[in-house]
Design an enzyme around this catalytic site. Sequence first.
Site, PDB file in Angstrom:
ATOM      1  N   TYR A   1      70.659 -91.634  39.459  1.00 27.25           N
ATOM      2  CA  TYR A   1      70.046 -90.137  39.337  1.00 27.25           C
ATOM      3  C   TYR A   1      68.605 -90.440  39.287  1.00 27.25           C
ATOM      4  CZ  TYR A   1      74.092 -87.363  39.305  1.00 27.25           C
ATOM      5  OH  TYR A   1      75.679 -86.795  39.492  1.00 27.25           O
TER       6      TYR A   1
ATOM      7  N   HIS B   1      80.513 -94.155  40.315  1.00 32.95           N
ATOM      8  CA  HIS B   1      80.540 -92.578  41.298  1.00 32.95           C
ATOM      9  C   HIS B   1      80.371 -92.530  42.293  1.00 32.95           C
ATOM     10  CE1 HIS B   1      76.177 -90.882  41.672  1.00 32.95           C
ATOM     11  NE2 HIS B   1      76.829 -89.800  41.619  1.00 32.95           N
TER      12      HIS B   1
END
Length: 276
Positions: free
Chosen positions: A51, A109
Site C-alpha cells: 500500500y 497478502h
Amino acid sequence: MTDIPVRTLDDGTTLPAVGLGTWPLNDAEAERAVREALTAGYRLFDSAANYGNEKGVGRGVTGGDVPREEVRVTTKLPGRHHGYEETLTSFEESRRRLGLEYVDLYLIHWPLPRVGRYVDSWRAMIKLREDGLVRSIGVSNFTPEHLDRLEEETGVRPALNQVELHPHLPQEELRAYHEEKGILTESWSPLGRGTRLLEDPALVEVARAHGVSPAQVVLRWHTQLGAVPIPKSGDPGRQRTNLDLFGFELTEEEMAAVADRPHRRSGGDPDTHEEF
C-alpha cells in the site's frame, strides 16, 4: 466513542468487529485518517507493504492519544518477498516503517500458488509470532486448498483470512470452511468497490426502515455474518457513520435481501492472481 464489540481469534487475541482500511491512501492521507479514526473510536487499522502507507499508519497510531496496547495494527507480506528468510527481512522492513515494537496481525497478502513459496513464508511467520514480534498471524486471499496445505505442512492454521467479501460475493462456502476450522473471516472491499451496490433500491428501503445509510446496512450485514469489515474512508463523518453499526439489527429477510444480487468479483482470483 462508539462501543465496538470484539471478535476473539483462535489464538486468544481479540480484534474489534469493524476496522479501517487504508488502501489507496498515501502516507500523509493515512496518518490523518488514522488519527481521525482513533478519535471516532476505531481501534483496528489495516495496511500492507504494497500500500505504500505503513509510515503514515504508524505515525497515526503512535501520534494519537490512545495507548498502543488498545490498538490493533495489521500489515501484509508482499509477493516479491515470499520465502523463509525473505519474509523475516520483509517483516523487519515493515516494522521499521510502521515505527512499532510489534505488529498485532501479520498476513501473507496473496498465496501466489504458481510461485509456490507461501508455506516457507508461513514458517517464518510462525517464528515471528513465537518471538513475540507479531501477536497473531494469518493470510489474505487464501482458498481452502491453500489453507489446508499450511496446516498439513506446519501444523499451524491461520487465525484469520482476509478476503474479498461483499453482497456481490458473499463467499458462503469459504465462510463455512472458516467457521469449521476456527478461522476468522475479515472482509476487504466490504461495500463492493466499483459497483453501484449502495444505490440498490432494496438496500435503500432496508436503510430507510432502520433510519441508517445503505453503507451501514451492508456493514451491519458483514458483522451479523460474523465477518470483520474494514471499509476505507479518509472522511471523518463517513468514518463515524461506518462505525455506528451496533444500534440496529437486520432481520433474516433483510439479510437475504442484502445478498440477493448477481455474484461477481471486483478483485483477483486467488488461484491465478499475482501481485508482487
